[in-house]
Design a protein around this motif. Structure first.
Motif, PDB file in Angstrom:
ATOM      1  N   TYR A  75      62.744  62.872  45.463  1.00 54.34           N
ATOM      2  CA  TYR A  75      62.745  63.138  46.903  1.00 54.34           C
ATOM      3  C   TYR A  75      62.558  64.614  47.239  1.00 54.34           C
ATOM      4  O   TYR A  75      62.457  64.967  48.411  1.00 54.34           O
ATOM      5  CB  TYR A  75      63.987  62.534  47.567  1.00 54.34           C
ATOM      6  N   SER A  76      62.468  65.478  46.214  1.00 50.61           N
ATOM      7  CA  SER A  76      62.136  66.876  46.467  1.00 50.61           C
ATOM      8  C   SER A  76      60.625  67.121  46.341  1.00 50.61           C
ATOM      9  O   SER A  76      60.137  68.205  46.621  1.00 50.61           O
ATOM     10  CB  SER A  76      62.885  67.789  45.486  1.00 50.61           C
ATOM     11  N   MET A  77      59.909  66.076  45.920  1.00 53.45           N
ATOM     12  CA  MET A  77      58.464  66.190  45.696  1.00 53.45           C
ATOM     13  C   MET A  77      57.683  65.923  46.974  1.00 53.45           C
ATOM     14  O   MET A  77      58.187  65.311  47.917  1.00 53.45           O
ATOM     15  CB  MET A  77      58.019  65.186  44.621  1.00 53.45           C
ATOM     16  N   ASP A  78      56.424  66.353  46.957  1.00 53.52           N
ATOM     17  CA  ASP A  78      55.484  66.018  48.014  1.00 53.52           C
ATOM     18  C   ASP A  78      55.435  64.493  48.148  1.00 53.52           C
ATOM     19  O   ASP A  78      55.475  63.765  47.148  1.00 53.52           O
ATOM     20  CB  ASP A  78      54.104  66.567  47.631  1.00 53.52           C
ATOM     21  N   GLU A  79      55.362  64.002  49.372  1.00 58.14           N
ATOM     22  CA  GLU A  79      55.429  62.565  49.633  1.00 58.14           C
ATOM     23  C   GLU A  79      54.361  61.764  48.880  1.00 58.14           C
ATOM     24  O   GLU A  79      54.630  60.692  48.343  1.00 58.14           O
ATOM     25  CB  GLU A  79      55.308  62.303  51.134  1.00 58.14           C
ATOM     26  N   THR A  80      53.142  62.278  48.828  1.00 60.03           N
ATOM     27  CA  THR A  80      52.065  61.562  48.140  1.00 60.03           C
ATOM     28  C   THR A  80      52.366  61.419  46.655  1.00 60.03           C
ATOM     29  O   THR A  80      52.226  60.338  46.083  1.00 60.03           O
ATOM     30  CB  THR A  80      50.717  62.275  48.339  1.00 60.03           C
ATOM     31  N   TYR A  81      52.807  62.501  46.016  1.00 58.97           N
ATOM     32  CA  TYR A  81      53.131  62.452  44.593  1.00 58.97           C
ATOM     33  C   TYR A  81      54.309  61.508  44.343  1.00 58.97           C
ATOM     34  O   TYR A  81      54.316  60.750  43.387  1.00 58.97           O
ATOM     35  CB  TYR A  81      53.447  63.840  44.047  1.00 58.97           C
ATOM     36  N   ARG A  82      55.325  61.585  45.205  1.00 57.43           N
ATOM     37  CA  ARG A  82      56.481  60.702  45.065  1.00 57.43           C
ATOM     38  C   ARG A  82      56.058  59.240  45.165  1.00 57.43           C
ATOM     39  O   ARG A  82      56.458  58.408  44.362  1.00 57.43           O
ATOM     40  CB  ARG A  82      57.543  61.017  46.117  1.00 57.43           C
ATOM     41  N   LYS A  83      55.217  58.934  46.147  1.00 58.00           N
ATOM     42  CA  LYS A  83      54.781  57.552  46.334  1.00 58.00           C
ATOM     43  C   LYS A  83      53.968  57.057  45.146  1.00 58.00           C
ATOM     44  O   LYS A  83      54.088  55.899  44.745  1.00 58.00           O
ATOM     45  CB  LYS A  83      53.975  57.411  47.623  1.00 58.00           C
ATOM     46  N   ILE A  84      53.151  57.916  44.573  1.00 60.72           N
ATOM     47  CA  ILE A  84      52.368  57.522  43.396  1.00 60.72           C
ATOM     48  C   ILE A  84      53.308  57.149  42.251  1.00 60.72           C
ATOM     49  O   ILE A  84      53.147  56.099  41.618  1.00 60.72           O
ATOM     50  CB  ILE A  84      51.386  58.638  42.975  1.00 60.72           C
ATOM     51  N   ILE A  85      54.309  57.966  41.995  1.00 61.58           N
ATOM     52  CA  ILE A  85      55.263  57.667  40.925  1.00 61.58           C
ATOM     53  C   ILE A  85      56.035  56.388  41.250  1.00 61.58           C
ATOM     54  O   ILE A  85      56.199  55.519  40.394  1.00 61.58           O
ATOM     55  CB  ILE A  85      56.218  58.852  40.690  1.00 61.58           C
ATOM     56  N   ILE A 109      43.685  59.062  42.491  1.00 61.08           N
ATOM     57  CA  ILE A 109      45.032  58.656  42.090  1.00 61.08           C
ATOM     58  C   ILE A 109      45.306  59.085  40.651  1.00 61.08           C
ATOM     59  O   ILE A 109      46.396  59.583  40.345  1.00 61.08           O
ATOM     60  CB  ILE A 109      45.233  57.129  42.263  1.00 61.08           C
ATOM     61  N   ASN A 110      44.324  58.931  39.761  1.00 55.92           N
ATOM     62  CA  ASN A 110      44.499  59.381  38.374  1.00 55.92           C
ATOM     63  C   ASN A 110      44.781  60.876  38.317  1.00 55.92           C
ATOM     64  O   ASN A 110      45.662  61.323  37.571  1.00 55.92           O
ATOM     65  CB  ASN A 110      43.276  59.049  37.529  1.00 55.92           C
ATOM     66  N   ASN A 111      44.039  61.652  39.073  1.00 54.53           N
ATOM     67  CA  ASN A 111      44.247  63.105  39.103  1.00 54.53           C
ATOM     68  C   ASN A 111      45.599  63.457  39.707  1.00 54.53           C
ATOM     69  O   ASN A 111      46.319  64.305  39.186  1.00 54.53           O
ATOM     70  CB  ASN A 111      43.123  63.792  39.878  1.00 54.53           C
ATOM     71  N   TYR A 112      45.934  62.809  40.814  1.00 49.48           N
ATOM     72  CA  TYR A 112      47.217  63.059  41.472  1.00 49.48           C
ATOM     73  C   TYR A 112      48.392  62.634  40.584  1.00 49.48           C
ATOM     74  O   TYR A 112      49.448  63.252  40.612  1.00 49.48           O
ATOM     75  CB  TYR A 112      47.293  62.336  42.809  1.00 49.48           C
ATOM     76  N   LYS A 113      48.209  61.546  39.831  1.00 48.35           N
ATOM     77  CA  LYS A 113      49.292  61.070  38.964  1.00 48.35           C
ATOM     78  C   LYS A 113      49.626  62.128  37.913  1.00 48.35           C
ATOM     79  O   LYS A 113      50.794  62.373  37.617  1.00 48.35           O
ATOM     80  CB  LYS A 113      48.921  59.755  38.291  1.00 48.35           C
ATOM     81  N   LEU A 117      53.301  63.748  37.701  1.00 51.73           N
ATOM     82  CA  LEU A 117      54.136  63.690  36.505  1.00 51.73           C
ATOM     83  C   LEU A 117      54.600  65.074  36.078  1.00 51.73           C
ATOM     84  O   LEU A 117      55.766  65.274  35.728  1.00 51.73           O
ATOM     85  CB  LEU A 117      53.380  62.999  35.367  1.00 51.73           C
ATOM     86  N   LYS A 118      53.686  66.035  36.111  1.00 44.71           N
ATOM     87  CA  LYS A 118      54.044  67.400  35.729  1.00 44.71           C
ATOM     88  C   LYS A 118      55.016  68.017  36.732  1.00 44.71           C
ATOM     89  O   LYS A 118      55.975  68.696  36.346  1.00 44.71           O
ATOM     90  CB  LYS A 118      52.775  68.245  35.588  1.00 44.71           C
ATOM     91  N   THR A 119      54.795  67.743  38.005  1.00 46.14           N
ATOM     92  CA  THR A 119      55.692  68.250  39.048  1.00 46.14           C
ATOM     93  C   THR A 119      57.082  67.639  38.885  1.00 46.14           C
ATOM     94  O   THR A 119      58.091  68.341  38.973  1.00 46.14           O
ATOM     95  CB  THR A 119      55.132  67.918  40.446  1.00 46.14           C
TER      96      THR A 119
END
Length: 148
Positions: A75-85, A109-113, A117-119
């Motif tokens: 929940y500290s991550m950007d919303e898009t990255y959080r939703k992907i995870i 999505i592959n690039n964002y994933k 993950l790293k974030t």
């Protein structure tokens, strides 16, 4: 199993696939707890005659503390990255389904994933430290093998 060129992303991927289900089981929770952002109160303890009550309580408490750190990091991550995870690892959707839900192409999505993950890995270490988890018990997903 997915294989990323980045070792931190691989570590984080393996954490979500292997370790997170184990933590959820110890805490008596399901993935929906992380999806909803609820706390981890009232765990269900499955006992066995092999484990002492003290060991079981320690495992449940440790799992709950670690799951709090996972939740805080997510929940500290950007919303898009959080939703992907959340969609990929907690809802068990495939890449094309995640892309469809979020309105991106599958390559994006592959690039964002990878970035997500790293974030998460970096934020997870920081969250564990800020939640008071002892350094020797931290899951450091950012560690990579040193090549001589």
């Amino acid at each position: 199993m997915a294989k990323f060129k980045d070792e931190v992303a691989n570590n984080t991927h393996r954490f979500f696939i292997n370790k997170l289900p184990e933590l959820l089981a110890f805490a008596g929770c399901h993935e929906d707890v992380l999806l909803s952002g609820r706390d981890f109160s009232e765990p269900k303890v499955n006992s066995s005659k092999k484990n002492s009550a003290e060991t079981i309580i320690f495992r449940v408490d440790s799992a709950r503390i670690m799951l709090d750190a996972v939740n805080d990091a997510l929940y500290s991550m950007d919303e898009t990255y959080r939703k992907i995870i959340q969609l990929y690892y907690l809802s068990n959707l495939r890449n094309f389904e995640v892309a469809e839900r979020l309105g991106y192409c599958e390559k994006t999505i592959n690039n964002y994933k990878l970035v997500a993950l790293k974030t998460f890995a970096v934020r997870f270490v920081a969250t564990q430290l800020s939640n008071g988890i002892d350094k020797k018990h931290i899951f450091d997903l950012t560690k990579t093998k040193k090549v001589a």
